[in-house]
Design a protein around this motif. Structure first.
Motif, PDB file in Angstrom:
ATOM      1  N   ASN A  39      -6.232  -5.933   7.172  1.00  0.00           N
ATOM      2  CA  ASN A  39      -6.746  -7.042   6.363  1.00  0.00           C
ATOM      3  C   ASN A  39      -6.114  -7.079   4.983  1.00  0.00           C
ATOM      4  O   ASN A  39      -6.652  -7.707   4.063  1.00  0.00           O
ATOM      5  CB  ASN A  39      -8.271  -6.940   6.244  1.00  0.00           C
ATOM      6  N   GLY A  40      -4.964  -6.385   4.827  1.00  0.00           N
ATOM      7  CA  GLY A  40      -4.208  -6.557   3.595  1.00  0.00           C
ATOM      8  C   GLY A  40      -3.941  -5.319   2.777  1.00  0.00           C
ATOM      9  O   GLY A  40      -3.078  -5.350   1.896  1.00  0.00           O
ATOM     10  N   SER A  41      -4.654  -4.218   3.010  1.00  0.00           N
ATOM     11  CA  SER A  41      -4.389  -3.004   2.224  1.00  0.00           C
ATOM     12  C   SER A  41      -3.282  -2.187   2.900  1.00  0.00           C
ATOM     13  O   SER A  41      -2.806  -2.539   3.987  1.00  0.00           O
ATOM     14  CB  SER A  41      -5.659  -2.171   2.066  1.00  0.00           C
ATOM     15  N   TYR A  42      -2.913  -1.071   2.240  1.00  0.00           N
ATOM     16  CA  TYR A  42      -1.810  -0.255   2.754  1.00  0.00           C
ATOM     17  C   TYR A  42      -2.271   1.194   2.928  1.00  0.00           C
ATOM     18  O   TYR A  42      -3.099   1.691   2.162  1.00  0.00           O
ATOM     19  CB  TYR A  42      -0.620  -0.290   1.796  1.00  0.00           C
ATOM     20  N   PRO A  43      -1.704   1.889   3.926  1.00  0.00           N
ATOM     21  CA  PRO A  43      -2.033   3.312   4.097  1.00  0.00           C
ATOM     22  C   PRO A  43      -1.281   4.175   3.092  1.00  0.00           C
ATOM     23  O   PRO A  43      -0.345   3.701   2.424  1.00  0.00           O
ATOM     24  CB  PRO A  43      -1.547   3.597   5.514  1.00  0.00           C
ATOM     25  N   ASP A  44      -1.694   5.422   2.981  1.00  0.00           N
ATOM     26  CA  ASP A  44      -0.946   6.362   2.147  1.00  0.00           C
ATOM     27  C   ASP A  44       0.471   6.497   2.694  1.00  0.00           C
ATOM     28  O   ASP A  44       0.707   6.407   3.903  1.00  0.00           O
ATOM     29  CB  ASP A  44      -1.619   7.737   2.151  1.00  0.00           C
ATOM     30  N   GLY A  45       1.419   6.731   1.820  1.00  0.00           N
ATOM     31  CA  GLY A  45       2.826   6.789   2.205  1.00  0.00           C
ATOM     32  C   GLY A  45       3.130   7.810   3.282  1.00  0.00           C
ATOM     33  O   GLY A  45       3.998   7.595   4.142  1.00  0.00           O
ATOM     34  N   ASP A  46       2.406   8.966   3.244  1.00  0.00           N
ATOM     35  CA  ASP A  46       2.714  10.014   4.225  1.00  0.00           C
ATOM     36  C   ASP A  46       2.231   9.645   5.629  1.00  0.00           C
ATOM     37  O   ASP A  46       2.561  10.329   6.599  1.00  0.00           O
ATOM     38  CB  ASP A  46       2.112  11.351   3.794  1.00  0.00           C
TER      39      ASP A  46
END
Length: 309
Positions: A39-46
């Protein structure tokens, strides 16, 4: 607000046929986290490499920057591996897996008909009521045959040898072995004995006397049939071993290689197909050039071609 990442993630998850819960469990996060990503957010890079590896894509693909980095073969592999094999008691249900494989095979049949560029489901019929329905491709490089009947669905794909079928089947030893095998299966009792042997589990063995009682066939005939099946003509499928019985004498027992009995099963299925004539073809392509024959007469080694010896 939808982002390129959220759209790509939803698309990949739905193509793989899994829920947000399944993806979350694999990544070690909560289902709510996956929902937020979609819904638009992003996960942690790792987490990005884990997500990319799970779907068999690059990280660039997750951001819509690569569209051709997944081969067809990899997409098929991803699709099949995504099917959950559900455990029912002590048995595993592979129905969904095989149904998906049949769809993939059917799409290969449909693709041969150049005027059809849209996939449609195969029509599987009740052959006891509506006759025998099949699909067949005859091409320069080989043939495929698909049975579209509820009683027995199967698919056979044969790539023609480089030197042709005629030369392959001209080998004298191959012809001799095939003759022995067909002669053996020409006896109904031998066929019954073979089917009984195919019923053995991987850790089971049987005595000839037991088969004789179970099938009401003379033990001498059973022993002769078992000796044939354990002979080198039938390669590495049925085996003979020795045990010491209660009278301290050596006695023969027989067992089957669990993975190899699929070969006689295929032979029997093919013979069953030979006994039926399809009343209709759901899909048929015949683009084999020349006369369309599978055996080129002038390449059969045992034909004299009108020459005097």
């Amino acid at each position: 607000m939808d982002t390129t990442f959220s759209v790509q993630l939803q698309k990949l998850r739905k193509e793989k046929g899994i829920t947000q819960d399944v993806l979350a469990s694999h990544l070690g996060v909560s289902p709510q986290a996956v929902s937020k990503w979609e819904n638009g957010s992003y996960p942690d890079g790792d987490l990005l490499p884990q997500i990319a590896d799970f779907f068999g894509v690059s990280i660039d693909h997750l951001y819509g920057r690569a569209t051709d980095d997944i081969s067809l073969e990899q997409r098929i592999l991803n699709q099949l591996q995504s099917i959950e094999i559900r455990k029912k008691g002590s048995k595993y249900d592979h129905d969904e897996y095989f149904e998906q494989m049949m769809k993939i095979l059917w799409s290969m049949q449909v693709a041969s008909w150049r005027s059809d560029n849209v996939y449609y489901d195969r029509n599987v019929i009740d052959d006891e009521k509506n006759g025998y329905l099949a699909s067949q491709l005859n091409m320069n490089c080989g043939t495929s045959f698909m049975s579209l009947n509820k009683s027995l669905e199967y698919y056979m794909l044969i790539k023609e040898p480089e030197n042709g079928f005629a030369r392959y089947f001209s080998d004298e030893q191959r012809l001799n072995d095939m003759t022995k095998l067909f002669r053996f299966f020409g006896d109904k009792d031998n066929l019954k004995i073979t089917l009984f042997m195919m019923s053995l589990k991987w850790d089971e063995s049987v005595r000839s006397q037991t088969i004789a009682i179970q099938l009401d066939i003379p033990v001498e005939k059973v022993e002769k049939a078992l000796e044939f099946l354990a002979d080198s003509v039938v390669k590495h499928t049925f085996f003979k071993a020795q045990i010491i019985n209660e009278f301290n004498k050596s006695e023969s027992i027989y067992h089957a290689a669990h993975t190899r009995t699929v070969m006689p099963l295929m032979v029997l299925v093919a013979v069953d197909g030979m006994l039926k004539t399809p009343q209709n073809y759901s899909m048929q392509t015949c683009s084999r050039e020349g006369g369309g024959e599978w055996i080129h007469r002038n390449e059969l080694a045992f034909i004299k071609n009108g020459k005097k010896e």
